[in-house]
Design an enzyme around this catalytic site. Sequence first.
Site, mmCIF file in Angstrom:
data_model
loop_
_atom_site.group_PDB
_atom_site.id
_atom_site.type_symbol
_atom_site.label_atom_id
_atom_site.label_comp_id
_atom_site.label_asym_id
_atom_site.label_seq_id
_atom_site.Cartn_x
_atom_site.Cartn_y
_atom_site.Cartn_z
ATOM 1 N N GLU A 157 -18.435 -1.074 6.511
ATOM 2 C CA GLU A 157 -18.813 -1.430 7.871
ATOM 3 C C GLU A 157 -18.339 -0.340 8.829
ATOM 4 O OE1 GLU A 157 -20.838 -3.949 8.927
ATOM 5 O OE2 GLU A 157 -20.581 -2.472 10.518
ATOM 6 N N LYS A 212 -16.538 6.004 3.958
ATOM 7 C CA LYS A 212 -15.982 5.146 5.001
ATOM 8 C C LYS A 212 -14.630 5.698 5.481
ATOM 9 C CE LYS A 212 -14.609 1.893 7.564
ATOM 10 N NZ LYS A 212 -15.133 1.512 8.830
ATOM 11 N N CYS A 268 -7.499 0.635 12.076
ATOM 12 C CA CYS A 268 -8.060 1.419 10.963
ATOM 13 C C CYS A 268 -7.658 2.883 10.875
ATOM 14 C CB CYS A 268 -9.573 1.334 11.009
ATOM 15 S SG CYS A 268 -10.111 -0.328 10.675
ATOM 16 N N ARG A 438 -5.852 7.989 31.083
ATOM 17 C CA ARG A 438 -7.224 7.711 30.625
ATOM 18 C C ARG A 438 -8.294 8.230 31.582
ATOM 19 N NH1 ARG A 438 -8.232 5.507 25.387
ATOM 20 N NH2 ARG A 438 -6.617 4.019 24.894
#
Length: 460
Positions: A157, A212, A268, A438
């Site tokens: 995914e 991935k 991740c 940011r």
Amino acid sequence: AGYVGGPTMAVLADKCPFLNIYVVDLNQEKIKQWNSKDTSELPIFEPGLEQIIKRVRGKNLFFSINVDKYISIADMVFLSVNTPTKTKGVGSGQASDLRWIEACARQVAKSAKGHTIVVEKSTIPVKTAETIKIILKSTEDSDDSNLKSFSILSNPEFLAEGTAINDLENPDRILIGGEDEESMNHLSKIYEQWVAPTKIIKTNLWSSELSKLIANAFLAQRVSSINSISALCEKTGADVNQVSSAIGADSRIGSKFLMAGPGFGGSCFKKDILNLVYLCNYFGLPEVANYWKNVITINDWQQKRLSEIIVEKLFGNLTDKKIVILGFSFKAKTNDTRESPSIYISRYLLEEGAHLIINDPKVNQKQVDNDLKDDQFFVPTLNNKNSFGTWEFSNNLEAAFEKADAAVILTDWPEYKKINWKILFKKMRKPAWLFDTRSIVEEKVIKDIGINLWKLGSNC
Ligand code: UGA
């Protein structure tokens, strides 16, 4: 029923009304939340998810804790469990903990009936399919009635949090790895309901599993590359946003994933790179391992560097100083705080004795409490624990800024673009500082107000 399984299956159910989809999980509380009448109580916040759940839940999408029952009637089983970094034993701190994947494989082996296609969705180290295959095969072999058989596919995914529904509905590509063409075509036909066949890439199992991991490693590497340059920009008078635009205009480089910031977070990137490092070392490639390890080194350094700049600008002392932290999630549009730079930076500031007022549009106080308490990541750098600061959570920005010495923007929430700095600045103790990591605030807006502005990647 987690971050991948929930949204992915919701979109699949929406696009394929002819399929019945059952999302099963051992976590009763999570299933209860997915089944809750009030869809604002879903366990995951993703723009667009609530509407899809309203459309398909109870029609062709069901959430249940009855794992065995639904495996037994399934033609296809997706494994979407988490594979965190191991915290002990062989490969501790780098290798992925595969206990849940293995448990799933055993449960599928036990409960499946007839021919079942087993699809790996979780991000896993290369060759995990081999483990799953061995477990499933051993059941096939011992099934005297010959009624049980399995095919294994890898279908990673690529959705990102905050844009999950859009990523699922309009994917750049669908990757299907496998050895058995018929099963690959079955899965491909499902995606072809809404994805152009040219976007469906078919590879062998190992290429799919590795792709991935490498996709995430390359994305993280871009963030670390631009973050390393942000520090150079601060020294030289260049502006990192201008450098990003200039280099991103080269179509070979591309403009995405070139925003400098406080470092990448999320569940991740770090985990996958650590896993890649482990794999390279395992296969006797220390030079490759070291190359990728540096992506994490720069990420950790960026967070430490920012914290040190804040301390330095506030006269090297944070004891009894009030600092407003704007943003606790690892990026905008998600309530996920896993590996969020805000956790690390808040801890550094607390170590220096600061009083933090933490604000986030989607993260709640309980989550902040869990994250700041969690000792797993904590590396105290001060010997004197008594100098620890304190923190509180606040949804009221005007109250939060009362007598504050500084504010630090850490998450790119659009809400922070709308802040009226003139009003908030009046409430602060002077000299007041705004640290923008940011690129949220415009220099010219701040200039006339009198607040001291430090912008990441510029000499402002
Ligand atoms: C990432 C990948 O983008 C997905 O393709 C992948 O499927 C997913 O991991 C996964 O493996 O589950 P995600 O972690 O949700 O998705 O978030 P990203 O949008 O990739 O952002 C990761 C971090 O990088 C955030 O902290 C973000 O603020 C930071 N980032 C991103 C930057 O600092 N600068 C950028 O230009 C882009």
